[in-house]
Design a protein around this motif. Structure first.
Motif, mmCIF file in Angstrom:
data_model
loop_
_atom_site.group_PDB
_atom_site.id
_atom_site.type_symbol
_atom_site.label_atom_id
_atom_site.label_comp_id
_atom_site.label_asym_id
_atom_site.label_seq_id
_atom_site.Cartn_x
_atom_site.Cartn_y
_atom_site.Cartn_z
ATOM 1 N N THR A 66 34.268 58.457 32.781
ATOM 2 C CA THR A 66 35.038 57.222 32.885
ATOM 3 C C THR A 66 34.139 56.048 32.528
ATOM 4 O O THR A 66 32.911 56.174 32.558
ATOM 5 C CB THR A 66 35.596 57.029 34.311
ATOM 6 O OG1 THR A 66 36.280 55.770 34.367
ATOM 7 C CG2 THR A 66 34.490 57.021 35.347
ATOM 8 N N ASP A 67 34.749 54.919 32.175
ATOM 9 C CA ASP A 67 33.938 53.726 31.941
ATOM 10 C C ASP A 67 34.049 52.755 33.107
ATOM 11 O O ASP A 67 33.430 51.697 33.099
ATOM 12 C CB ASP A 67 34.304 53.043 30.613
ATOM 13 C CG ASP A 67 35.772 52.684 30.535
ATOM 14 O OD1 ASP A 67 36.568 53.260 31.292
ATOM 15 O OD2 ASP A 67 36.121 51.831 29.707
ATOM 16 N N GLY A 68 34.862 53.106 34.137
ATOM 17 C CA GLY A 68 34.931 52.283 35.334
ATOM 18 C C GLY A 68 34.181 52.980 36.464
ATOM 19 O O GLY A 68 33.471 53.949 36.242
ATOM 20 N N ASP A 69 34.372 52.493 37.716
ATOM 21 C CA ASP A 69 33.720 53.195 38.819
ATOM 22 C C ASP A 69 34.482 54.478 39.094
ATOM 23 O O ASP A 69 33.910 55.557 39.196
ATOM 24 C CB ASP A 69 33.684 52.305 40.069
ATOM 25 C CG ASP A 69 33.146 53.087 41.262
ATOM 26 O OD1 ASP A 69 32.173 53.854 41.066
ATOM 27 O OD2 ASP A 69 33.697 52.957 42.368
ATOM 28 N N LEU A 70 35.847 54.339 39.165
ATOM 29 C CA LEU A 70 36.690 55.519 39.346
ATOM 30 C C LEU A 70 37.359 55.851 38.018
ATOM 31 O O LEU A 70 37.608 54.961 37.201
ATOM 32 C CB LEU A 70 37.774 55.227 40.390
ATOM 33 C CG LEU A 70 37.287 55.032 41.825
ATOM 34 C CD1 LEU A 70 38.484 54.738 42.727
ATOM 35 C CD2 LEU A 70 36.546 56.267 42.318
ATOM 36 N N CYS A 71 37.696 57.122 37.820
ATOM 37 C CA CYS A 71 38.402 57.500 36.599
ATOM 38 C C CYS A 71 39.882 57.135 36.768
ATOM 39 O O CYS A 71 40.343 56.872 37.876
ATOM 40 C CB CYS A 71 38.239 58.992 36.340
ATOM 41 S SG CYS A 71 39.275 59.992 37.392
ATOM 42 N N PRO A 72 40.649 57.112 35.705
ATOM 43 C CA PRO A 72 42.059 56.705 35.794
ATOM 44 C C PRO A 72 42.865 57.555 36.776
ATOM 45 O O PRO A 72 43.777 57.034 37.433
ATOM 46 C CB PRO A 72 42.565 56.886 34.363
ATOM 47 C CG PRO A 72 41.355 56.755 33.499
ATOM 48 C CD PRO A 72 40.240 57.341 34.301
ATOM 49 N N VAL A 73 42.535 58.844 36.901
ATOM 50 C CA VAL A 73 43.292 59.699 37.823
ATOM 51 C C VAL A 73 42.970 59.322 39.275
ATOM 52 O O VAL A 73 43.867 59.141 40.096
ATOM 53 C CB VAL A 73 42.992 61.196 37.570
ATOM 54 C CG1 VAL A 73 43.588 62.062 38.677
ATOM 55 C CG2 VAL A 73 43.522 61.631 36.211
#
Lengths: 200, 200
Positions: A66-73
């Motif tokens: 992911t490119d955020g802290d959490l993944c989209p799921v």
């Protein structure tokens, strides 16, 4: 090649040749393609590599990319957090997401136990999975590792760790692939399909 | 893919997918490979693209790729400047150099005449060739364009320009490939091999 060397070109060909599934001829072809790109396109290509490498890391919950802290799921509000679907590889998540059958969250191991390749349980993201299941909301873990010796061994290993904790551990069904031809199914698959036969 | 988007990863996959001979699955596989590289290796890969693009250009004599002003062949003192071997593509130079049969210099057209793809003589490096043959040292031009309709048309077109200048224009021989099987040779190749038969 008698005297014919263009070092920056050779370096580029070498880089492409080191990628999976690309031989020397393809690497040459791709390198020439890159030389024929506009300067902007080549720069954007180089940038995409650096950007991806810099910005993509593992989701702090499921270890997917992911490119955020959490993944989209893991970020989503519509996912059933009581079920975790365990896969070997981020690509498996993409494959499962395409089915639209999984409402659960995922856990990406980043490999499978393979003594021959020197991959033991400690190199996989199993500790992170054990930490997740300590949360009482987790009721079921679906083992969606590959139908290979390594995937099977990994599924068995993890299920032995989880079962004592009172968690239901399931495995994807084996059987004949839809659209396949019985004639070409191997015996092991066919035996599994017979064993797992269901009422019509 | 229901809600699963990692933009920098998708951009990287897109870039690889735009390369010749790489489909979506391979592009994904390569992108994951890049993500698994060390930061230094990924940076070196990106750098190789930028470097090659910035430093490689056409040789000012033969239009082959080089990182200097002249390519290694045109720079060499051991080449026969009275013969020019004309090819479509820089890769053809590499192929011919491997034979060690060519003592001549090259001329790279960067394509072949192809009305269907909108490539006319003006898009090729023909003007540069005509300028070279004005030098009285040039005695022979070997047309080593591909054995395709386009390559053939290009060879014919250039030979018509050169012959009036009193230059000998030759063409690579057609025939059965060494190590091939007569049974599998197409009729055209076989006819050409019979026409071109030589005394033993």
């Amino acid at each position: 090649m008698a005297g014919y060397h263009v070092p920056p070109l050779e370096r580029l060909v070498d880089k492409f040749e080191s990628l999976p599934g690309i031989g020397h001829k393809s690497a040459q072809r791709i390198a020439y393609h890159v030389l024929n790109m506009s300067r902007e396109d080549a720069a954007a290509f180089a940038q995409a590599i650096t950007d991806a490498k810099e910005s993509i890391h593992y989701c702090s919950v499921c270890c997917n990319l992911t490119d955020g802290d959490l993944c989209p799921v893991c970020r989503s509000d519509n996912r059933d957090r009581s079920i975790i679907c365990v896969v070997e590889d981020p690509r498996d998540v993409f494959a499962l997401e395409r089915t639209n059958e999984i409402q659960a969250t995922y856990h990406v191991l980043h490999g499978a136990i393979s003594p021959l390749s020197g991959v033991g349980p400690d190199q996989l993201r199993i500790k992170e999975l054990l930490k997740r299941v300590q949360d009482a909301t987790v009721q079921e873990v679906i083992m969606a590792t590959n139908p290979t010796v390594e995937g099977e061994a990994t599924a068995m290993y993890i299920s032995r760790l989880l079962k004592p904790l009172g968690i239901r551990v399931t495995r994807l069904a084996y059987g004949i692939p839809v659209g396949g031809d019985l004639e070409y199914a191997d015996e092991v698959t066919l035996s599994r399909a017979i064993e797992g036969r269901q009422e019509l």
